[in-house]
Every structure is written in C-alpha cells, then in structure tokens.
Scaffold this motif. Structure first.
Motif, PDB file in Angstrom:
ATOM      1  N   LYS A   1     -51.081 -52.498  39.160  1.00 34.17           N
ATOM      2  CA  LYS A   1     -50.710 -52.846  40.534  1.00 34.17           C
ATOM      3  C   LYS A   1     -51.622 -53.963  41.023  1.00 34.17           C
ATOM      4  O   LYS A   1     -52.717 -54.159  40.497  1.00 34.17           O
ATOM      5  N   PHE A   2     -51.149 -54.682  42.033  1.00 34.17           N
ATOM      6  CA  PHE A   2     -51.931 -55.769  42.622  1.00 34.17           C
ATOM      7  C   PHE A   2     -52.010 -55.573  44.119  1.00 34.17           C
ATOM      8  O   PHE A   2     -51.010 -55.301  44.778  1.00 34.17           O
ATOM      9  N   GLU A   3     -53.212 -55.713  44.663  1.00 31.41           N
ATOM     10  CA  GLU A   3     -53.429 -55.652  46.104  1.00 31.41           C
ATOM     11  C   GLU A   3     -54.010 -56.993  46.538  1.00 31.41           C
ATOM     12  O   GLU A   3     -55.085 -57.387  46.088  1.00 31.41           O
ATOM     13  N   CYS A   4     -53.283 -57.685  47.380  1.00 33.29           N
ATOM     14  CA  CYS A   4     -53.682 -59.021  47.826  1.00 33.29           C
ATOM     15  C   CYS A   4     -54.885 -58.951  48.758  1.00 33.29           C
ATOM     16  O   CYS A   4     -54.981 -58.069  49.603  1.00 33.29           O
ATOM     17  N   ALA A   5     -55.811 -59.897  48.596  1.00 30.91           N
ATOM     18  CA  ALA A   5     -56.993 -59.963  49.452  1.00 30.91           C
ATOM     19  C   ALA A   5     -56.583 -60.364  50.871  1.00 30.91           C
ATOM     20  O   ALA A   5     -55.700 -61.212  51.050  1.00 30.91           O
ATOM     21  N   PRO A   6     -57.224 -59.780  51.887  1.00 33.26           N
ATOM     22  CA  PRO A   6     -56.886 -60.126  53.274  1.00 33.26           C
ATOM     23  C   PRO A   6     -57.018 -61.626  53.565  1.00 33.26           C
ATOM     24  O   PRO A   6     -56.208 -62.190  54.309  1.00 33.26           O
ATOM     25  N   SER A   7     -58.005 -62.280  52.975  1.00 37.74           N
ATOM     26  CA  SER A   7     -58.183 -63.717  53.225  1.00 37.74           C
ATOM     27  C   SER A   7     -56.987 -64.517  52.699  1.00 37.74           C
ATOM     28  O   SER A   7     -56.564 -65.491  53.327  1.00 37.74           O
ATOM     29  N   LEU A   8     -56.415 -64.106  51.572  1.00 44.54           N
ATOM     30  CA  LEU A   8     -55.243 -64.793  51.027  1.00 44.54           C
ATOM     31  C   LEU A   8     -54.016 -64.523  51.895  1.00 44.54           C
ATOM     32  O   LEU A   8     -53.217 -65.425  52.152  1.00 44.54           O
ATOM     33  N   VAL A   9     -53.879 -63.306  52.370  1.00 47.01           N
ATOM     34  CA  VAL A   9     -52.772 -62.963  53.261  1.00 47.01           C
ATOM     35  C   VAL A   9     -52.825 -63.844  54.509  1.00 47.01           C
ATOM     36  O   VAL A   9     -51.807 -64.392  54.942  1.00 47.01           O
ATOM     37  N   ASN A  10     -54.024 -64.007  55.071  1.00 45.98           N
ATOM     38  CA  ASN A  10     -54.175 -64.844  56.265  1.00 45.98           C
ATOM     39  C   ASN A  10     -53.807 -66.295  55.985  1.00 45.98           C
ATOM     40  O   ASN A  10     -53.162 -66.952  56.805  1.00 45.98           O
ATOM     41  N   LYS A  11     -54.212 -66.816  54.813  1.00 50.05           N
ATOM     42  CA  LYS A  11     -53.872 -68.198  54.458  1.00 50.05           C
ATOM     43  C   LYS A  11     -52.363 -68.360  54.320  1.00 50.05           C
ATOM     44  O   LYS A  11     -51.802 -69.374  54.725  1.00 50.05           O
ATOM     45  N   LEU A  12     -51.714 -67.359  53.737  1.00 47.47           N
ATOM     46  CA  LEU A  12     -50.260 -67.420  53.577  1.00 47.47           C
ATOM     47  C   LEU A  12     -49.564 -67.395  54.936  1.00 47.47           C
ATOM     48  O   LEU A  12     -48.601 -68.126  55.165  1.00 47.47           O
ATOM     49  N   LYS A  13     -50.063 -66.552  55.846  1.00 52.43           N
ATOM     50  CA  LYS A  13     -49.484 -66.498  57.187  1.00 52.43           C
ATOM     51  C   LYS A  13     -49.670 -67.816  57.921  1.00 52.43           C
ATOM     52  O   LYS A  13     -48.755 -68.303  58.588  1.00 52.43           O
TER      53      LYS A  13
END
Length: 96
Positions: free
Chosen positions: A78-90
C-alpha cells in the motif's frame, strides 16, 4: 505518464542520462520489493510511505457461474501519500 517519459523528465532535471536514471529507478524498485518481502515499510520524505500488508483469505462468488471461491491470503503493498505532496497537488490544481 509512461516510464520512458518519466525517466526522460527525471534525467533532464538531474543532469543524468536516461540510462543512468533507468538504473536508479530499477534499483529503487528492487529495494522497495526487498523491503516489502521482509515486511518493512519504506518512507520517502516528501513523497510518502510504502508498506506491506497481508490481506486475509476471502470467499467470493463468481458472477457468471454463481460458485463460491476461496481466495488465499495475499501480500500487497500500500502507499500513503505524504501531506506535503498532497498540499502541492492541491495548490497545482487551484493554480492550473
């Protein structure tokens, strides 16, 4: 994005050749597979976390025949995305 395009972009941004980048990508996949096989997680700062889990055996029904089948336990990664990457994507979605 296919693998060839991905390797080309990484090679260009790092100043390496596509062949070198391909070897690094292969090495990363090898290490991820070895860690997953050993039951260890791999954390890539700023990217996320890969971790293995063992899914229990399950009983499913074949939709075409109606027969019940027993699926054996299965190891998956499984993969859990880092919060910093989620923010960059948003941010990219809002700006683009």
């Amino acid at each position: 994005m296919d693998n060839k395009t991905f390797l080309g972009k990484v090679a260009k941004s790092t100043g390496r050749t596509i062949a070198e980048t391909g070897r690094l990508s292969d090495a990363l996949m090898t290490v991820l597979a070895e860690c997953a096989t050993a039951g260890r997680e791999v954390v890539l700062p700023g990217v996320g976390k890969f971790y293995p889990i063992l899914e229990e055996e399950t009983i499913v029904t074949d939709r075409t025949t109606g027969k019940r089948l027993l699926l054996p336990p299965e190891a998956v990664v499984k993969f859990e995305c880092a919060p910093s990457l989620v923010n960059k994507l948003k941010e990219g979605r809002q700006n683009g």
